[in-house]
Design a protein around this motif. Structure first.
Motif, mmCIF file in Angstrom:
data_model
loop_
_atom_site.group_PDB
_atom_site.id
_atom_site.type_symbol
_atom_site.label_atom_id
_atom_site.label_comp_id
_atom_site.label_asym_id
_atom_site.label_seq_id
_atom_site.Cartn_x
_atom_site.Cartn_y
_atom_site.Cartn_z
ATOM 1 N N ILE B 29 33.433 33.875 38.387
ATOM 2 C CA ILE B 29 32.262 34.106 37.541
ATOM 3 C C ILE B 29 32.700 34.641 36.195
ATOM 4 C CG2 ILE B 29 30.602 34.444 39.406
ATOM 5 C CD1 ILE B 29 31.031 37.427 39.137
ATOM 6 N N SER B 30 31.742 34.672 35.265
ATOM 7 C CA SER B 30 32.094 35.093 33.913
ATOM 8 C C SER B 30 32.392 36.582 33.874
ATOM 9 C CB SER B 30 30.932 34.797 32.974
ATOM 10 O OG SER B 30 29.891 35.724 33.233
ATOM 11 N N SER B 31 33.002 36.982 32.781
ATOM 12 C CA SER B 31 33.355 38.384 32.597
ATOM 13 C C SER B 31 32.093 39.247 32.569
ATOM 14 C CB SER B 31 34.132 38.510 31.295
ATOM 15 O OG SER B 31 34.446 39.841 31.065
ATOM 16 N N GLN B 148 37.524 51.554 27.841
ATOM 17 C CA GLN B 148 37.797 50.841 29.092
ATOM 18 C C GLN B 148 39.280 50.455 29.121
ATOM 19 O OE1 GLN B 148 34.558 47.944 28.626
ATOM 20 N NE2 GLN B 148 33.631 48.927 30.392
ATOM 21 N N PRO B 149 39.978 50.885 30.168
ATOM 22 C CA PRO B 149 41.439 50.696 30.199
ATOM 23 C C PRO B 149 41.814 49.230 30.432
ATOM 24 C CG PRO B 149 40.697 51.616 32.267
ATOM 25 C CD PRO B 149 39.472 51.534 31.389
ATOM 26 N N ASP B 150 42.998 48.867 29.925
ATOM 27 C CA ASP B 150 43.526 47.544 30.246
ATOM 28 C C ASP B 150 44.096 47.577 31.656
ATOM 29 O OD1 ASP B 150 42.951 46.304 27.866
ATOM 30 O OD2 ASP B 150 44.714 47.202 26.885
ATOM 31 N N PRO B 151 44.137 46.426 32.297
ATOM 32 C CA PRO B 151 44.701 46.402 33.654
ATOM 33 C C PRO B 151 46.165 46.795 33.618
ATOM 34 C CG PRO B 151 43.657 44.294 33.097
ATOM 35 C CD PRO B 151 43.666 45.111 31.862
ATOM 36 N N MET B 167 44.110 38.701 33.619
ATOM 37 C CA MET B 167 43.077 39.602 34.094
ATOM 38 C C MET B 167 42.439 40.334 32.921
ATOM 39 S SD MET B 167 43.549 42.734 36.720
ATOM 40 C CE MET B 167 42.620 42.729 38.221
ATOM 41 N N SER B 168 41.114 40.304 32.875
ATOM 42 C CA SER B 168 40.436 41.030 31.799
ATOM 43 C C SER B 168 40.184 42.464 32.236
ATOM 44 C CB SER B 168 39.112 40.359 31.471
ATOM 45 O OG SER B 168 38.190 40.622 32.520
ATOM 46 N N SER B 169 39.842 43.268 31.262
ATOM 47 C CA SER B 169 39.574 44.666 31.572
ATOM 48 C C SER B 169 38.343 44.778 32.485
ATOM 49 C CB SER B 169 39.413 45.397 30.250
ATOM 50 O OG SER B 169 38.481 46.400 30.326
ATOM 51 N N ASP B 170 37.329 43.921 32.279
ATOM 52 C CA ASP B 170 36.149 43.923 33.156
ATOM 53 C C ASP B 170 36.533 43.650 34.602
ATOM 54 O OD1 ASP B 170 34.197 44.573 31.373
ATOM 55 O OD2 ASP B 170 33.826 42.489 30.770
ATOM 56 N N GLN B 171 37.435 42.684 34.751
ATOM 57 C CA GLN B 171 37.857 42.336 36.116
ATOM 58 C C GLN B 171 38.606 43.493 36.758
ATOM 59 O OE1 GLN B 171 39.710 38.776 34.814
ATOM 60 N NE2 GLN B 171 38.218 37.445 35.831
ATOM 61 N N TRP B 172 39.448 44.132 35.975
ATOM 62 C CA TRP B 172 40.204 45.279 36.499
ATOM 63 C C TRP B 172 39.235 46.386 36.958
ATOM 64 C CZ3 TRP B 172 43.736 47.570 38.916
ATOM 65 C CH2 TRP B 172 44.052 48.929 38.720
ATOM 66 N N ILE B 173 38.246 46.670 36.129
ATOM 67 C CA ILE B 173 37.286 47.720 36.486
ATOM 68 C C ILE B 173 36.508 47.325 37.741
ATOM 69 C CG2 ILE B 173 35.202 48.945 35.706
ATOM 70 C CD1 ILE B 173 36.381 48.698 32.865
#
Lengths: 237, 363, 293
Positions: B29-31, B148-151, B167-173
């Motif tokens: 899915i999208s970020s 928001q931290p980077d992965p 991996m985006s930061s959203d995905q990491w969170i």
């Protein structure tokens, strides 16, 4: 005499537990009927069935009309006054307010005033304590208040649930004396539930003895009183 | 208060499917969608906390948004002013909120259920103005930005190997939230099927009887408050991370109501309930807000009103309807449907194994 | 001293508003052992009705009683539809339902009237009068008088009429009342209607001060909670005294405690609730609470 109240094989209970297994009895107009029996025999449940406090099967007729599917309020408005176990006094209210609750449905103002006078004649102590909270009354006085309130409803039938409960013998005697006078003076019929069989049989003309939800014996009160074996096995004196 | 539900034994295959689903979800899915699901997971954690308190220990809190606010601000302040790594602040915020919740639980012992509801509701209403006041610390109305931290490297590497994308930061969170959610749901599941859970349910179903069988009522009730606040604190902290921002208006009284809706809809005193309830309570307003303006036949003016008023109306209707008709929530409906089906299939003989029909007059 | 007394008087005015809403809470608590979380939103909706009437050209003094009558009817309808089916449910179920009701009514008001704050007329002039050396605005005096009138009317209704008597009996002794021919369920309906109308007075009184919008009562309900708890949640007299006390307290705190100011007055309300619940849970006039299990 025609029957004022008739119970025709009434079954009743609480949820899955059945308490009455087919009780039939009748109360003649103006008569006094005693309903006797041991604890748990179903005396209170019988009264509660009459005023719609429990679900029942069979039939209950008052003045020839079935009380099936009527709410407690409707039944009471038809002319049955029920003084429940524990007397049902509104302890949050004053003595006067309790009495007013008895007469609040009546529209015959002049008659109501007369009934108040009569009630205070029977129970002078209530007149003295009119403005006090009902919670300050003694047990006997609360029983008097309950009777007075029932009388002010101008019923044709009074259901009395153990008026002697928790009262001193001398108070019991005077209360039963008054019940007799009320019955004689105004012709209101009485269905009386009692543990104290002796005094109840003295007052009543007919009596029914319940045993685990069924009528075990019934008949003329004087006869039952005279019958040694009935007295021994059911009445315990 | 609550019907004792005889739940079927946990179906591990179902749990495995759900976990795998949530693991793989953000790769397809999208970020933006991912960050929405992060928030839903965060809400699920808070609702699980509320569920432990309300569903299992029988204490009603209408102010769990306040505990979330405490967790969020603890993390945000530690990260912003003291330059702590945000991930490290999450357990700190959780522990601090848990401690505060535990202390809150002590005076709460003296209150009847009704008064507790009243006091916590008042707390929820007052929370935003309480946050605004110490503005040197909380940033006042402006709130605090959360970076928001980077992965980290290992996550980037693993993600790249599995999916072949960055991996985006959203995905990491999202994965941080998922990890916390899995951990805390697992803890809750262990908690409720062992001694503390039994003790809490005993208290809920009758304090006198529970005391008579030797349950330490005060201990377990305050413990439930502490654990519940711990969950809410974790959720608050993650919420700041997920939205990149905390402010007084992030924690209005409607947040507390949203939590209650989630707990009630999913099903009180159940483990899957909070997850289902969170998804419902989180996506209901979002989806309806997207759907309504997209309908050409609805005039724009009405659409904008629906957008504003819609969540409140639907939450209200849902709360009333669930309480009146399905007091055990979605999980209760599924369980009783399952039991009814079972009875059908096997004949009426084995009432004992079926679930007791939900009593319409219980929470 | 002059300013202090003025603060006290305007505290009494807002206190009267809190007292009306607190009295509404007490009425429902007495009828069924429940705190109605929707009381404020019901009042807000009634205020919108009054607003709509005035907006259509009706005179304030006609719109006001009409809105109260509609609020009364609305209260009965809510009791019949939402509350009656779950009358015997556990208290937490009922609390959640009233909270759902609050949320629903809030949304409905937003849906119908929108979220733009509107100014609501006050029938009283904003000028001040000199009362024994203290300047008091007619508005404050009017609010005090109106609140006093409503509270007196409720008192007379409950204590001096047969309907009031049967309502009290039904609330405290439903079983015994039924045996006396009191229609208990309808009495509960009347109780909700009465509470709704009394609460509506607080909404209509507060709207000129706060501006009318769906969230208008959110802070007022907290003060009303504080007032009801302080007075003892089952005591109508306590609600009145509690309301006045809370009104004066928050006004003085806002004026004289620098760290409270205007924006933490609500926190003072919360502090009163918590302090009373912990120190004296029965409030000033309450008897030992009977726990409804």
């Amino acid at each position: 005499m025609t029957a004022l109240l008739e119970l025709d094989s009434v079954q009743a209970g609480y949820g899955p537990t059945s308490v009455l297994h087919g009780v039939s009895l009748s109360v003649p107009a103006g008569g006094v009927v005693a309903l006797l029996g041991a604890n748990g025999a179903g005396k209170t449940t019988t009264l509660r069935a009459i005023t719609g406090g429990v679900r029942w099967n069979g039939d209950i007729r008052f003045e020839g009309r079935s009380l099936r599917r009527m709410s407690t309020e409707e039944i009471v408005r038809r002319g049955i006054a029920h003084v429940p176990e524990g007397r049902g006094i509104c302890t949050e209210l004053t003595v006067d307010e309790n009495l007013k609750l008895g007469s609040h449905l009546r529209r015959d103002g002049a008659e109501v005033r007369k009934d108040y006078d009569r009630v205070f004649e029977y129970f002078p102590v209530l007149k003295e304590r009119r403005r006090l909270s009902a919670s300050t009354l003694s047990g006997g006085e609360q029983q008097m208040l309950a009777l007075a309130r029932a009388l002010l409803m101008k019923p044709r039938l009074m259901l009395l649930d153990e008026p002697s409960l928790g009262l001193a013998p001398i108070v019991v005697r005077s209360i039963f004396q008054i019940i007799r006078s009320i019955n004689e003076a105004s012709g209101v019929a009485v269905l009386l539930v009692e543990q104290n069989a002796r005094i109840a049989l003295d007052l009543s003309s007919t009596a029914y003895v319940l045993e685990v939800g069924r009528v075990a014996v019934h008949g003329d009160s004087a006869e039952l009183q005279g019958n040694e074996s009935v007295r021994r096995s059911y009445l315990g004196y | 208060m609550l019907q004792r539900i005889r739940t079927a034994p946990p179906r591990y295959w179902l749990v495995a499917i759900v976990v795998i689903f949530f693991m793989g979800f953000p790769t397809v899915i999208s970020s933006f969608q991912t960050s929405l699901w992060t928030q839903a997971l965060v809400l699920a954690i808070a609702i699980m906390g509320l569920n432990i308190l309300v569903g299992y220990s029988g204490q009603l809190s209408l102010g769990h948004g306040a505990f979330m606010a405490l967790g969020a601000y603890t993390s945000a302040i530690l990260a912003h002013r003291y330059k702590l790594d945000y991930l490290i602040t999450i357990p700190i915020a959780a522990l601090l909120t848990g401690l505060v919740g535990f202390l809150f639980g002590i005076p709460a012992l003296r209150l009847s259920a009704l008064y507790l509801a009243l006091a916590t509701f008042a707390l929820a209403v007052v929370t935003p103005s309480l946050i605004k006041r110490p503005d040197a610390l909380t940033g006042g109305v402006q709130g605090i930005l959360v970076i928001q931290p980077d992965p980290p490297q290992f996550a980037q590497d693993t993600f790249a190997t599995v999916t072949g994308t960055v991996m985006s930061s959203d995905q990491w969170i999202y994965y941080v939230a998922l990890f916390c959610a899995l951990l805390l749901f697992w803890v809750a599941w262990n908690l409720v099927r062992h001694r503390p859970g039994r003790a809490m349910r005993a208290i809920r179903d009758g304090e006198v009887a529970a005391a008579a069988s030797g349950v330490n009522i005060a201990g377990y009730k305050t413990m439930a408050f502490g654990i519940s606040a711990f969950y809410a604190g974790t959720a608050g902290s993650l919420f700041g991370l997920a939205t990149g921002f905390v402010s007084p208006d992030t924690f209005p009284v409607s947040l507390s109501i949203q939590l209650l809706v989630g707990a009630v809809v999913g099903g009180l005193a159940s483990i899957p309930g909070p997850l289902l309830g969170a998804i419902f309570a989180y996506f209901l307003p979002i989806e309806s807000n997207q759907w309504v303006p997209s309908q050409a036949w609805i005039p724009a003016q009405i659409a904008s009103t629906v957008k504003n008023a819609g969540p409140a109306v639907s939450y209200g209707v849902v709360l009333i309807a669930i309480m009146m008709f399905a007091p055990n929530g979605i999980v209760g409906l599924v369980n009783s449907g399952y039991a009814a089906l079972n009875r059908r299939l096997r004949g009426a003989g084995d009432r004992e194994t079926g679930q007791m029909p939900p009593d319409p007059q219980t929470v | 001293m002059q300013e202090f007394l003025q603060q006290v008087v305007s505290g009494l005015a807002v206190g009267g508003i809190f007292a009306s809403l607190a009295l509404a809470l007490v009425l429902i608590y007495n009828a069924m052992g429940l705190v109605n979380f929707a009381q404020g939103e019901m009042a807000m909706l009634a205020t919108f009705v009054a607003y709509a009437l005035v907006n259509r050209g009706m005179s304030y003094w006609i719109a006001f009683p009409v809105a109260l009558v509609l609020a009364f009817g609305g209260g009965i309808v809510i009791q019949r539809i939402v509350i009656r089916p779950v009358e015997r449910a556990p208290i937490l179920t009922l609390v959640i339902i009233t909270l759902g009701l609050a949320t629903l009514l809030n949304g409905l008001a937003g849906f119908v009237f929108g979220y733009v704050p509107r100014s609501f007329p006050s029938p009283f002039s904003a000028q001040s009068a000199d009362v024994l050396g203290v300047f008091v605005s007619y508005r404050d005096l009017g609010v005090i008088a109106m609140s006093g009138l409503v509270l007196l009317a409720v008192y007379l209704l409950l204590q001096r009429t047969t309907v009031g008597l049967t309502m009290r009996a039904a609330a405290h002794h439903p079983e015994a009342s039924r045996l006396l021919g009191v229609q208990v369920s309808w009495m509960l309906g009347l109780g909700w209607g009465l509470a709704s109308a009394v609460g509506a007075v607080s909404g209509i009184m507060v709207a000129p001060i706060l501006l009318l919008e769906p969230n208008m009562m959110q802070s007022i309900i907290i003060y009303a909670f504080a007032a009801a708890v302080l007075g003892g949640i089952e005591s109508p007299l306590g609600a009145v005294v509690g309301g006045l006390a809370v009104g004066v307290t928050i006004n003085l705190a806002g004026a004289y405690l620098p760290f409270v100011g205007g924006d933490l007055q609500l926190a003072v309300g919360l502090a009163i609730i918590i302090a009373v619940l912990i120190i004296r849970p029965n409030g000033l006039f309450g008897r030992a609470a009977v726990r409804r299990v």
